[in-house]
Motif scaffolding. Structure first.
Motif, mmCIF file in Angstrom:
data_model
loop_
_atom_site.group_PDB
_atom_site.id
_atom_site.type_symbol
_atom_site.label_atom_id
_atom_site.label_comp_id
_atom_site.label_asym_id
_atom_site.label_seq_id
_atom_site.Cartn_x
_atom_site.Cartn_y
_atom_site.Cartn_z
ATOM 1 N N ASN A 46 -1.576 -42.694 -44.159
ATOM 2 C CA ASN A 46 -2.306 -43.365 -43.596
ATOM 3 C C ASN A 46 -3.837 -42.939 -43.386
ATOM 4 N N GLY A 47 -3.970 -41.445 -43.158
ATOM 5 C CA GLY A 47 -5.253 -40.952 -42.904
ATOM 6 C C GLY A 47 -5.986 -41.154 -44.365
ATOM 7 N N GLU A 48 -5.415 -40.744 -45.539
ATOM 8 C CA GLU A 48 -6.105 -40.911 -46.640
ATOM 9 C C GLU A 48 -6.483 -42.344 -47.040
ATOM 10 N N ALA A 49 -5.643 -43.412 -46.547
ATOM 11 C CA ALA A 49 -6.192 -44.928 -46.661
ATOM 12 C C ALA A 49 -6.982 -45.019 -45.986
ATOM 13 N N ALA A 50 -7.115 -44.539 -44.537
ATOM 14 C CA ALA A 50 -8.164 -44.990 -43.652
ATOM 15 C C ALA A 50 -9.501 -44.455 -44.137
ATOM 16 N N GLN A 51 -9.559 -43.184 -44.825
ATOM 17 C CA GLN A 51 -10.723 -42.653 -45.343
ATOM 18 C C GLN A 51 -11.198 -43.645 -46.119
ATOM 19 N N VAL A 52 -10.361 -44.408 -47.309
ATOM 20 C CA VAL A 52 -10.948 -45.067 -48.255
ATOM 21 C C VAL A 52 -11.418 -46.456 -47.712
ATOM 22 N N VAL A 53 -10.931 -47.153 -46.700
ATOM 23 C CA VAL A 53 -11.136 -48.254 -45.972
ATOM 24 C C VAL A 53 -12.017 -48.060 -45.036
ATOM 25 N N GLY A 54 -12.214 -46.909 -44.585
ATOM 26 C CA GLY A 54 -13.160 -46.756 -43.500
ATOM 27 C C GLY A 54 -12.996 -47.466 -42.074
ATOM 28 N N GLY A 55 -11.684 -47.596 -41.861
ATOM 29 C CA GLY A 55 -10.905 -48.110 -40.486
ATOM 30 C C GLY A 55 -9.922 -47.243 -40.045
ATOM 31 N N LEU A 56 -9.236 -47.819 -39.331
ATOM 32 C CA LEU A 56 -8.034 -47.161 -38.748
ATOM 33 C C LEU A 56 -6.785 -47.803 -39.425
ATOM 34 N N VAL A 57 -5.867 -47.158 -40.121
ATOM 35 C CA VAL A 57 -4.835 -47.249 -40.753
ATOM 36 C C VAL A 57 -3.509 -46.897 -39.724
ATOM 37 N N GLU A 58 -2.876 -47.770 -39.131
ATOM 38 C CA GLU A 58 -1.820 -47.288 -38.413
ATOM 39 C C GLU A 58 -0.215 -47.227 -38.571
ATOM 40 N N ASP A 59 -0.092 -47.591 -39.939
ATOM 41 C CA ASP A 59 1.170 -47.813 -40.437
ATOM 42 C C ASP A 59 1.059 -48.214 -41.865
ATOM 43 N N HIS A 60 2.056 -47.963 -42.618
ATOM 44 C CA HIS A 60 2.204 -48.528 -44.071
ATOM 45 C C HIS A 60 3.889 -49.001 -44.354
ATOM 46 N N ARG A 61 3.826 -49.387 -45.298
ATOM 47 C CA ARG A 61 5.005 -49.885 -45.875
ATOM 48 C C ARG A 61 4.855 -49.742 -47.290
ATOM 49 N N LEU A 62 6.295 -49.163 -47.838
ATOM 50 C CA LEU A 62 6.022 -48.693 -49.188
ATOM 51 C C LEU A 62 7.429 -49.021 -50.099
ATOM 52 N N GLU A 63 7.356 -49.779 -50.961
ATOM 53 C CA GLU A 63 8.769 -50.295 -51.549
ATOM 54 C C GLU A 63 8.714 -49.620 -52.944
ATOM 55 N N PHE A 64 9.867 -49.187 -53.662
ATOM 56 C CA PHE A 64 10.099 -48.810 -55.204
ATOM 57 C C PHE A 64 10.631 -49.853 -55.608
ATOM 58 N N TYR A 65 10.194 -50.108 -56.932
ATOM 59 C CA TYR A 65 10.837 -51.186 -57.738
ATOM 60 C C TYR A 65 11.458 -50.482 -59.095
ATOM 61 N N GLY A 66 12.618 -50.760 -59.303
ATOM 62 C CA GLY A 66 13.350 -50.201 -60.847
ATOM 63 C C GLY A 66 14.665 -50.853 -61.017
ATOM 64 N N ILE A 67 15.498 -49.916 -61.725
ATOM 65 C CA ILE A 67 16.793 -50.420 -61.858
ATOM 66 C C ILE A 67 17.745 -49.311 -61.220
ATOM 67 N N CYS A 68 18.431 -49.802 -60.501
ATOM 68 C CA CYS A 68 19.442 -48.821 -59.576
ATOM 69 C C CYS A 68 20.547 -48.222 -60.440
ATOM 70 N N ARG A 69 21.014 -47.113 -59.986
ATOM 71 C CA ARG A 69 22.113 -46.187 -60.806
ATOM 72 C C ARG A 69 23.248 -46.929 -61.377
ATOM 73 N N SER A 70 23.843 -47.994 -60.369
ATOM 74 C CA SER A 70 24.920 -48.848 -60.879
ATOM 75 C C SER A 70 24.575 -49.564 -62.017
ATOM 76 N N CYS A 71 23.335 -50.120 -61.889
ATOM 77 C CA CYS A 71 22.819 -51.115 -63.226
ATOM 78 C C CYS A 71 22.742 -50.210 -64.583
ATOM 79 N N LEU A 72 22.132 -49.269 -64.161
ATOM 80 C CA LEU A 72 21.722 -48.128 -65.496
ATOM 81 C C LEU A 72 23.228 -47.825 -65.993
ATOM 82 N N ASP A 73 24.360 -47.577 -65.115
ATOM 83 C CA ASP A 73 25.288 -47.020 -65.568
ATOM 84 C C ASP A 73 26.352 -48.103 -66.504
#
Length: 141
Positions: free
Chosen positions: A101-128
């Protein structure tokens, strides 16, 4: 401070359904589960109450495009993994990067209160399965 909203029987059941699973279900899945307690509940009631619960920050809506809306009873900051093969959405059990949040706030020059992050790929079951395709999980339909 927000004014307290009335917790209807329908809303309580929907919230209980969401808080009792980790599968990040669709509204249709929630509807099927809620009907076990309230057989006369309508899908429209499910959608209205889900929106209310999202607005009241009782649940999270995970929107992955017009055909990929899921709901999460865990409102704490956490990350998700989405399998590109079977569509499963799962929590990622790792520490939240609060410094992000702090790193992003420095880049945008504003207040970053929260963030949401998703990872995408293939799950273990599908790989198996080695073919990358898994039958849909119970709560995805």
């Amino acid at each position: 401070m927000k004014p307290l909203k009335r917790m209807t029987k329908q809303r309580k059941i929907i919230l209980d359904v969401l808080q009792s699973t980790t599968c990040h279900p669709t509204a249709d899945w929630i509807y099927e589960q809620a009907r076990k307690e309230l057989p006369d509940i309508s899908l429209g009631t499910i959608y209205r109450n889900l929106q209310h619960l999202v607005q009241e920050e009782e649940i999270q809506e995970l929107n992955y495009g017009s055909t990929f809306r899921r709901f999460d009873g865990n409102t704490g900051l956490h990350y998700h993994f989405v399998c590109r093969s079977c569509g499963q959405v799962m929590d990622v059990d790792m520490p939240v990067l609060r410094d992000l949040n702090g790193e992003a706030a420095q880049v945008v020059g504003g207040l970053v209160e929260d963030h949401r992050l998703e990872f995408y790929g293939i799950c273990r079951s599908c790989l198996d399965k080695n073919q990358g395709i898994e039958e849909k999980k119970e709560c995805l339909t």
